[in-house]
Scaffold this active site. Structure first.
Site, PDB file in Angstrom:
ATOM      1  CE  LYS A  17     -55.483  19.934  22.778  1.00 33.90           C
ATOM      2  NZ  LYS A  17     -54.254  20.552  23.305  1.00 33.90           N
ATOM      3  NE  ARG A  93     -48.389  17.360  23.035  1.00 37.84           N
ATOM      4  CZ  ARG A  93     -48.835  18.603  23.003  1.00 37.84           C
ATOM      5  NH1 ARG A  93     -49.007  19.279  24.113  1.00 37.84           N
ATOM      6  NH2 ARG A  93     -49.143  19.155  21.852  1.00 37.84           N
ATOM      7  NE  ARG A 130     -52.760  25.017  14.641  1.00 33.66           N
ATOM      8  CZ  ARG A 130     -52.484  24.259  15.707  1.00 33.66           C
ATOM      9  NH1 ARG A 130     -53.360  24.146  16.678  1.00 33.66           N
ATOM     10  NH2 ARG A 130     -51.360  23.585  15.750  1.00 33.66           N
ATOM     11  NE  ARG A 162     -48.289  25.714  16.134  1.00 31.71           N
ATOM     12  CZ  ARG A 162     -48.849  24.983  17.087  1.00 31.71           C
ATOM     13  NH1 ARG A 162     -49.857  25.463  17.776  1.00 31.71           N
ATOM     14  NH2 ARG A 162     -48.402  23.778  17.344  1.00 31.71           N
ATOM     15  NE  ARG A 173     -48.524  19.315  16.415  1.00 30.84           N
ATOM     16  CZ  ARG A 173     -48.489  20.128  15.352  1.00 30.84           C
ATOM     17  NH1 ARG A 173     -47.378  20.257  14.668  1.00 30.84           N
ATOM     18  NH2 ARG A 173     -49.554  20.798  14.998  1.00 30.84           N
TER      19      ARG A 173
HETATM   20  P1  ADP Z   1     -50.960  21.928  19.349  1.00 25.33           P
HETATM   21  O1  ADP Z   1     -51.430  23.364  19.392  1.00 25.33           O
HETATM   22  O2  ADP Z   1     -50.577  21.460  17.990  1.00 25.33           O
HETATM   23  O3  ADP Z   1     -51.822  21.042  20.145  1.00 25.33           O
HETATM   24  P2  ADP Z   1     -49.096  22.629  21.354  1.00 25.33           P
HETATM   25  O4  ADP Z   1     -49.195  24.063  21.025  1.00 25.33           O
HETATM   26  O5  ADP Z   1     -49.785  22.129  22.557  1.00 25.33           O
HETATM   27  O6  ADP Z   1     -49.565  21.804  20.085  1.00 25.33           O
HETATM   28  O7  ADP Z   1     -47.572  22.198  21.447  1.00 25.33           O
HETATM   29  C1  ADP Z   1     -46.654  22.490  20.417  1.00 25.33           C
HETATM   30  C2  ADP Z   1     -45.413  21.646  20.597  1.00 25.33           C
HETATM   31  O8  ADP Z   1     -44.817  21.930  21.873  1.00 25.33           O
HETATM   32  C3  ADP Z   1     -45.642  20.144  20.606  1.00 25.33           C
HETATM   33  O9  ADP Z   1     -45.693  19.615  19.315  1.00 25.33           O
HETATM   34  C4  ADP Z   1     -44.437  19.658  21.410  1.00 25.33           C
HETATM   35  O10 ADP Z   1     -43.274  19.659  20.637  1.00 25.33           O
HETATM   36  C5  ADP Z   1     -44.290  20.735  22.457  1.00 25.33           C
HETATM   37  N1  ADP Z   1     -45.058  20.426  23.695  1.00 25.33           N
HETATM   38  C6  ADP Z   1     -46.100  21.131  24.213  1.00 25.33           C
HETATM   39  N2  ADP Z   1     -46.562  20.571  25.347  1.00 25.33           N
HETATM   40  C7  ADP Z   1     -45.795  19.473  25.564  1.00 25.33           C
HETATM   41  C8  ADP Z   1     -45.762  18.454  26.559  1.00 25.33           C
HETATM   42  N3  ADP Z   1     -46.646  18.434  27.589  1.00 25.33           N
HETATM   43  N4  ADP Z   1     -44.823  17.478  26.448  1.00 25.33           N
HETATM   44  C9  ADP Z   1     -43.937  17.470  25.439  1.00 25.33           C
HETATM   45  N5  ADP Z   1     -43.908  18.388  24.461  1.00 25.33           N
HETATM   46  C10 ADP Z   1     -44.822  19.391  24.504  1.00 25.33           C
END
Ligand code: ADP
Ligand code: ZN
Length: 220
Positions: A17, A93, A130, A162, A173
């Protein structure tokens, strides 16, 4: 191609994504707004938000809706987002966040919501390998036998694993995604606003399908 777009990209973590959103933001000349990147920047800078979010993020949990809605509301008011639009990545989310976003964008409705669909087992595999640049967020795939610290091709920053890409946090997650985020498929689908793009194909194919989906939705 008409520049400008207001898009939401949904999809499981690790579905590619982030990379697709960066490409889309260049293609449509709009900011890529990633709530994950914004939170990670806050953690690095040690702001009050970062201090509050850090533990939740490391465990793979979700930061509270109120905090997240506040961050996004504020970001969407900036000139670039107001005039040209945005690619929203990682938000909403939860259904609560989606409802708030509908209110925030009531005067400038979305062009579309796209679900980048990749099955859970494939995502698990991809997330474990990753690596990500701590400065610009570019993603890399670990080959498994790197000895030296890898340097980002884009900005020269350190490429790291990460903190929240441990198997436990990844599984947590993904569970939260099924419980909290997948209801958004119905939320937007029921209103006829959802487009689904198969995220398993090669990155170029996926990108072409994403832009085609946006153009198609504009013709309607
Ligand atoms: P990934 O790259 O794994 O899809 P993100 O980088 O989007 O995850 O987000 C990392 C973390 O930040 C999430 O696991 C969550 O803890 C927090 N986070 C990001 N966006 C949101 C959101 N819209 N609502 C709640 N928590 C969020
Ligand atoms: Zn970088």
């Amino acid at each position: 191609m008409i520049p400008g777009a207001r898009l939401i990209i949904l999809g499981r973590q690790g579905a590619g994504k982030g990379t697709q959103c960066v490409r889309l933001s260049r293609h449509f000349v709009v900011p890529h707004i990633s709530t994950g990147d914004m939170l990670r920047a806050a953690v690095r800078e040690g702001t009050p938000l970062g201090r509050a979010a850090r533990e939740v993020m490391d465990s793979g949990g979700l930061v509270g809706d109120e905090i997240m809605v506040g961050i996004v509301r504020e970001r969407l008011e900036h000139d670039d987002a107001r005039t040209r639009g945005y690619i929203l990545d990682g938000f909403p989310r939860t259904v609560r966040q989606a409802e708030a976003l509908d209110e925030i964008t009531a005067d400038r409705p979305l062009d579309g919501v796209i679900d980048l669909d990749v099955p859970r087992d494939l995502v698990l595999e991809r997330l474990s390998a990753r690596r990500v640049c701590r400065d610009c967020g570019t993603n890399y795939v670990a080959s498994g036998h790197e000895r030296q610290q890898r340097i980002c091709d884009v900005c020269g920053g350190d490429v790291m694993h990460r903190d929240d890409d441990t198997p436990e946090a990844i599984n947590h997650r993904l569970d939260l995604y099924e419980q909290q985020t997948s209801p958004l498929i119905e939320y937007y689908g029921g209103a006829g606003r959802l487009m689904v793009v198969d995220g398993v194909a090669t990155p170029d194919t996926v990108f072409n399908e994403l832009t085609a989906a946006v153009e198609a939705s504009r013709r309607n």
